[in-house]
Write a protein that holds these residues in place. Structure first.
Motif, PDB file in Angstrom:
ATOM      1  N   MET A   1      29.396  47.730  39.299  1.00 38.82           N
ATOM      2  CA  MET A   1      30.801  47.437  39.551  1.00 38.82           C
ATOM      3  C   MET A   1      31.694  48.186  38.578  1.00 38.82           C
ATOM      4  O   MET A   1      31.403  48.275  37.377  1.00 38.82           O
ATOM      5  N   ALA A   2      32.816  48.686  39.102  1.00 37.94           N
ATOM      6  CA  ALA A   2      33.813  49.329  38.266  1.00 37.94           C
ATOM      7  C   ALA A   2      34.605  48.261  37.511  1.00 37.94           C
ATOM      8  O   ALA A   2      34.476  47.062  37.768  1.00 37.94           O
ATOM      9  N   ASN A   3      35.441  48.707  36.586  1.00 40.14           N
ATOM     10  CA  ASN A   3      36.274  47.787  35.823  1.00 40.14           C
ATOM     11  C   ASN A   3      37.368  47.216  36.735  1.00 40.14           C
ATOM     12  O   ASN A   3      38.252  47.942  37.189  1.00 40.14           O
ATOM     13  N   GLN A   4      37.298  45.914  37.033  1.00 42.48           N
ATOM     14  CA  GLN A   4      38.251  45.275  37.935  1.00 42.48           C
ATOM     15  C   GLN A   4      38.295  43.789  37.634  1.00 42.48           C
ATOM     16  O   GLN A   4      37.352  43.222  37.089  1.00 42.48           O
ATOM     17  N   THR A   5      39.397  43.152  38.014  1.00 44.32           N
ATOM     18  CA  THR A   5      39.582  41.725  37.730  1.00 44.32           C
ATOM     19  C   THR A   5      39.608  40.879  39.005  1.00 44.32           C
ATOM     20  O   THR A   5      39.644  39.657  38.916  1.00 44.32           O
ATOM     21  N   GLN A   6      39.602  41.530  40.155  1.00 41.44           N
ATOM     22  CA  GLN A   6      39.684  40.799  41.415  1.00 41.44           C
ATOM     23  C   GLN A   6      38.741  41.412  42.439  1.00 41.44           C
ATOM     24  O   GLN A   6      38.488  42.618  42.429  1.00 41.44           O
ATOM     25  N   ILE A   7      38.228  40.550  43.311  1.00 40.92           N
ATOM     26  CA  ILE A   7      37.573  40.989  44.543  1.00 40.92           C
ATOM     27  C   ILE A   7      38.422  40.460  45.688  1.00 40.92           C
ATOM     28  O   ILE A   7      38.764  39.281  45.737  1.00 40.92           O
ATOM     29  N   GLN A   8      38.776  41.373  46.585  1.00 42.19           N
ATOM     30  CA  GLN A   8      39.683  40.995  47.669  1.00 42.19           C
ATOM     31  C   GLN A   8      38.913  40.504  48.886  1.00 42.19           C
ATOM     32  O   GLN A   8      37.851  41.037  49.229  1.00 42.19           O
TER      33      GLN A   8
ATOM     34  N   GLU B   1      36.632  26.740  43.976  1.00 42.22           N
ATOM     35  CA  GLU B   1      37.143  27.216  42.686  1.00 42.22           C
ATOM     36  C   GLU B   1      38.485  27.934  42.837  1.00 42.22           C
ATOM     37  O   GLU B   1      38.980  28.531  41.872  1.00 42.22           O
ATOM     38  N   ASN B   2      39.023  27.908  44.051  1.00 41.82           N
ATOM     39  CA  ASN B   2      40.349  28.444  44.362  1.00 41.82           C
ATOM     40  C   ASN B   2      40.379  29.975  44.415  1.00 41.82           C
ATOM     41  O   ASN B   2      39.588  30.648  43.744  1.00 41.82           O
ATOM     42  N   VAL B   3      41.269  30.484  45.242  1.00 38.10           N
ATOM     43  CA  VAL B   3      41.564  31.912  45.255  1.00 38.10           C
ATOM     44  C   VAL B   3      42.803  32.143  44.406  1.00 38.10           C
ATOM     45  O   VAL B   3      43.629  31.243  44.224  1.00 38.10           O
ATOM     46  N   SER B   4      42.944  33.344  43.867  1.00 43.70           N
ATOM     47  CA  SER B   4      44.028  33.632  42.921  1.00 43.70           C
ATOM     48  C   SER B   4      45.369  33.817  43.613  1.00 43.70           C
ATOM     49  O   SER B   4      46.417  33.526  43.039  1.00 43.70           O
ATOM     50  N   TYR B   5      45.337  34.329  44.816  1.00 47.27           N
ATOM     51  CA  TYR B   5      46.558  34.554  45.583  1.00 47.27           C
ATOM     52  C   TYR B   5      46.188  34.570  47.055  1.00 47.27           C
ATOM     53  O   TYR B   5      45.007  34.618  47.420  1.00 47.27           O
ATOM     54  N   ALA B   6      47.196  34.543  47.911  1.00 49.14           N
ATOM     55  CA  ALA B   6      46.942  34.585  49.353  1.00 49.14           C
ATOM     56  C   ALA B   6      48.162  35.178  50.049  1.00 49.14           C
ATOM     57  O   ALA B   6      49.271  34.654  49.922  1.00 49.14           O
ATOM     58  N   ASN B   7      47.952  36.288  50.754  1.00 52.03           N
ATOM     59  CA  ASN B   7      48.983  36.894  51.597  1.00 52.03           C
ATOM     60  C   ASN B   7      48.656  36.532  53.045  1.00 52.03           C
ATOM     61  O   ASN B   7      47.656  36.992  53.596  1.00 52.03           O
TER      62      ASN B   7
ATOM     63  N   MET C   1      43.175  37.511  50.526  1.00 51.83           N
ATOM     64  CA  MET C   1      43.069  36.678  49.330  1.00 51.83           C
ATOM     65  C   MET C   1      42.315  37.413  48.237  1.00 51.83           C
ATOM     66  O   MET C   1      41.661  38.428  48.490  1.00 51.83           O
ATOM     67  N   GLY C   2      42.384  36.877  47.033  1.00 47.95           N
ATOM     68  CA  GLY C   2      41.661  37.465  45.911  1.00 47.95           C
ATOM     69  C   GLY C   2      40.963  36.401  45.093  1.00 47.95           C
ATOM     70  O   GLY C   2      41.487  35.298  44.916  1.00 47.95           O
ATOM     71  N   VAL C   3      39.755  36.727  44.602  1.00 49.65           N
ATOM     72  CA  VAL C   3      39.026  35.818  43.711  1.00 49.65           C
ATOM     73  C   VAL C   3      38.767  36.548  42.398  1.00 49.65           C
ATOM     74  O   VAL C   3      38.558  37.769  42.376  1.00 49.65           O
ATOM     75  N   PRO C   4      38.812  35.827  41.270  1.00 47.47           N
ATOM     76  CA  PRO C   4      38.626  36.482  39.966  1.00 47.47           C
ATOM     77  C   PRO C   4      37.228  37.092  39.835  1.00 47.47           C
ATOM     78  O   PRO C   4      36.248  36.556  40.347  1.00 47.47           O
ATOM     79  N   TYR C   5      37.168  38.212  39.099  1.00 52.93           N
ATOM     80  CA  TYR C   5      35.870  38.849  38.847  1.00 52.93           C
ATOM     81  C   TYR C   5      35.807  39.311  37.395  1.00 52.93           C
ATOM     82  O   TYR C   5      36.770  39.869  36.848  1.00 52.93           O
ATOM     83  N   THR C   6      34.657  39.059  36.775  1.00 53.62           N
ATOM     84  CA  THR C   6      34.328  39.600  35.459  1.00 53.62           C
ATOM     85  C   THR C   6      32.896  40.096  35.519  1.00 53.62           C
ATOM     86  O   THR C   6      32.142  39.736  36.443  1.00 53.62           O
ATOM     87  N   PRO C   7      32.458  40.918  34.584  1.00 52.03           N
ATOM     88  CA  PRO C   7      31.052  41.366  34.599  1.00 52.03           C
ATOM     89  C   PRO C   7      30.054  40.217  34.529  1.00 52.03           C
ATOM     90  O   PRO C   7      28.880  40.401  34.882  1.00 52.03           O
ATOM     91  N   GLN C   8      30.497  39.035  34.101  1.00 57.35           N
ATOM     92  CA  GLN C   8      29.594  37.892  34.024  1.00 57.35           C
ATOM     93  C   GLN C   8      29.521  37.103  35.352  1.00 57.35           C
ATOM     94  O   GLN C   8      28.713  36.180  35.487  1.00 57.35           O
ATOM     95  N   THR C   9      30.360  37.477  36.323  1.00 58.10           N
ATOM     96  CA  THR C   9      30.378  36.759  37.597  1.00 58.10           C
ATOM     97  C   THR C   9      29.089  37.012  38.371  1.00 58.10           C
ATOM     98  O   THR C   9      28.714  38.153  38.620  1.00 58.10           O
ATOM     99  N   GLU C  10      28.425  35.948  38.738  1.00 55.93           N
ATOM    100  CA  GLU C  10      27.173  36.072  39.482  1.00 55.93           C
ATOM    101  C   GLU C  10      27.337  35.748  40.958  1.00 55.93           C
ATOM    102  O   GLU C  10      26.442  36.062  41.758  1.00 55.93           O
TER     103      GLU C  10
END
Length: 648
Positions: free
Chosen positions: A229-236, A305-311, A331-340
């Protein structure tokens, strides 16, 4: 019925008409947001087109060397794709998709390996509207050709970030498995690199508990994906589908079809509202679930665990088509390298209060999906949730006909308010008996500037006679929450769906005994017999009430046209396309009210009432005034003083 009673009826009419006006006004709001919505739809379409490779990897496709054979050209193109995407993703792009179906007792779910997504849901216990005897087509929640669910993220390729949309790739499906408790598991994987893959796990239950069997658990696992995964904070998340017309009338079904969502921690829900066109809204805060809501069925995406936003957006199909609305949710959900991974779920099923109330998240928290059933706000929703629905659920265990259940419900309501109805009639009888005194006061204070004095004298007369000025309209005020609650309950009650009664095919929709070759403005292109009978009964009730009141209150003659003639005509036009069960309820309510009044009339002796009034007058002439009477008289004196000051 006295003047206060007529005012109570007028208040109810204003509330009904105001409710209709607000609903019609909401239909025009989409024009303000249409341009923004279309721009959003274009961006979503561009993001989800299955182009060869997104812009970042366009150089990978390139062009084959001039003079090369077809095989050499294809090999060259594939080589460039492998350089950009890697062997695993390139192979997944080239694979042929497959479709398969998994079922339980209540629904059949169709899957496609293209995007690893659900492309269709068939509900086994419900059928699409058709005339009586021809209802055999099961409910389809979405058009498979328009169903779309994909995740979008970036993977690394050297110094470049390559966008990946799962809709462009074919997953590998594992054989379906069945657990010891009868649950069926479907696992699909998208290889991203060697030993790194995205896994979808769907679980369908078969527990004979509807609140569980209409749920599909959807677990997403990122297996060894952190290094890719590239450096990113969200998965859409991109979710969309188009719903079919499933009910009798397009306009009525469309009015209850919208996009709903819930904020975390809230017991209420939000909606985009009704529209004959398009609507959209961008929500920048967390959302716990999003629902593509139809009149009686919903598709709900649940994120514990909720989505971060919703269009969110929808567009309305043409009435003559077999489709209803196209829904889209980005919608978007948070992502970090620790997200499994993520634990999601879908609800595909009826908008049935008793089922939705029991649906909760994996931790047991209440999702409040029952709010998808529009039972009304405030006291109206309370009446439906705690009175009407429990009575319906209890009676349906013993009575098969919902027409009989509605009849019993009317009887119960009339029985509960009968003491108030009796007091109301006694109050009107007292008003008739004091008419001579009222006429004397009108002669004594003929001038407008003496209105305060006349009102004060009138209150004193009421006090001596033991008359409550509000007594005539109290039963109407008590019934008003029930009437409005029924107005919300019947069109939204799936219990009435597919339930015939007399000439009505479906009590949740309008009945039609005559289809017109033309459409009458505000009325429609059909004749509803229940609506017609309801209007006739309202005319009879209004005429009966007017005859009761006019003799004691001549000033009510000016309201005769509105009360006796105009109101029934307005209700006929308004209710012609509404639920036949609702019209049937109002018809019975009017008839029982007339009968109840006739019975009370035979029970009440005017001479005895007059004797009681004289006794009350004798007692109260010696007694002290109540605090309310004192405050009221003080207010009248202040008004009189203000009028004198204005004259000076």
């Amino acid at each position: 019925m006295d003047k206060k009673s007529i005012i109570g009826i007028a208040v109810v009419a204003v509330l009904f008409l105001g409710f209709a006006y607000i609903n019609s006004k909401q239909q025009k709001e989409y024009l303000e947001k249409k341009e923004a919505y279309e721009a959003y739809m274009d961006s979503v379409a561009r993001a989800t087109w299955p182009a060869a490779v997104p812009a970042a990897d366009s150089t990978a496709i390139g062009e084959a060397p001039s003079g090369a054979t077809a095989e050499e050209a294809a090999a060259a193109v594939r080589e460039r794709q492998v350089e950009t995407l890697g062997e695993s993703l390139t192979t997944a792009r080239e694979a042929e998709p497959e479709e398969f179906t998994v079922e339980n007792e209540v629904m059949s779910v169709r899957f496609s390996t293209r995007g690893g997504q659900i492309t269709g849901v068939t509900l086994k216990d419900y059928t699409k509207y058709a005339p009586r005897g021809e209802r055999n087509q099961l409910i389809e929640l979405m058009d498979p050709a328009t169903a779309r669910f994909g995740l979008s993220f970036y993977v690394k390729n050297g110094l470049r970030n390559i966008p990946v949309n799962t809709l462009d790739y074919v997953f590998t499906a594992e054989p379906e498995t069945t657990t010891a408790d009868g649950a069926k598991a479907v696992v699909m994987r998208l290889p991203v690199a060697e030993e790194s893959y995205l896994e979808y796990r769907y679980t369908l239950y078969n527990t004979s508990s509807p609140e569980r069997d209409y749920l599909v658990d959807f677990d997403v696992r990122l297996v060894n994906m952190a290094r890719e995964m590239a450096n990113q904070t969200q998965i859409q998340i991109d979710w969309a589908n188009t719903t079919y017309q499933n009910e009798k009338g397009f306009q009525n079904e469309n009015m209850y079809t919208t996009l709903a969502y819930r904020f975390p921690g809230e017991t209420s829900i939000e909606e985009l509202g009704m529209s004959d066109g398009a609507k959209s809204k961008n929500i920048t805060t967390q959302v716990s679930w999003v629902a593509f809501k139809q009149q009686f069925f919903s598709s709900v995406f649940i994120a514990p665990e909720n989505v971060s936003y919703a269009n969110l957006a929808f567009d309305t199909a043409a009435p003559e088509s077999s489709l209803l609305k196209t829904f889209t949710a980005q919608m978007g959900v948070p992502y970090t390298p620790q997200t499994e991974g993520y634990d999601f779920a879908f609800y595909f099923g009826p908008n049935k209060y008793s089922i939705l109330k029991k649906v909760d998240d994996p931790k047991g928290a209440d999702l409040h999906l029952e709010r998808l059933v529009p039972l009304g706000w405030g006291i109206f929703g309370w009446v439906n949730r705690w009175c009407v629905i429990p009575v319906f659920d209890f009676l349906r265990n013993y009575i098969a006909s919902f027409g009989i259940i509605i009849l019993i419900l009317v009887l119960l309501v009339k029985l509960v308010i009968s003491p108030l109805t009796y007091k109301s009639y006694v109050s009107m009888a007292k008003m008739r008996l004091i008419k001579p005194q009222v006429d004397e006061l009108n002669k004594k204070f003929p001038k407008r500037e003496d209105a305060a004095k006349k009102q004060q004298a009138m209150m004193e007369l009421y006090k001596k006679a033991g008359i409550n000025p509000m007594g005539g309209c109290i039963p109407m005020l008590i019934q008003m929450p029930i009437l409005i609650a029924m107005f919300r309950f019947f069109p939204a009650s799936i219990e009435l769906r597919e339930q015939p009664f007399l000439w009505a095919d479906d009590l949740s929709s309008y009945d039609s005994v005559l289809n017109l070759p033309f459409s009458i403005p505000f009325y429609g292109d059909h004749v509803s017999l229940f609506a017609l009978l309801m209007a006739v009964s309202l005319f009879g009730y209004s005429w009966f009430s007017y005859q009761q009141t006019a003799s004691s209150q001549p000033q009510m003659a000016g309201m005769k046209f509105m009360m006796v003639y105009m109101m029934p005509i307005m209700m006929l036009f308004w209710f012609n396309s509404y639920s036949s069960g609702l019209c049937y309820y109002y018809l019975l309510s009017n008839l029982f009210t007339i009968g109840q009044t006739l019975v009370i009339r035979r029970m009440v002796d005017d001479q005895k009432i007059h004797a009681i009034m004289q006794a009350n007058a004798a007692k109260k002439s010696k007694g002290k005034k109540s605090k309310f009477q004192q405050r009221y008289e003080e207010l009248l004196r202040q008004q009189e003083a203000q009028q004198r000051a204005k004259k000076k």
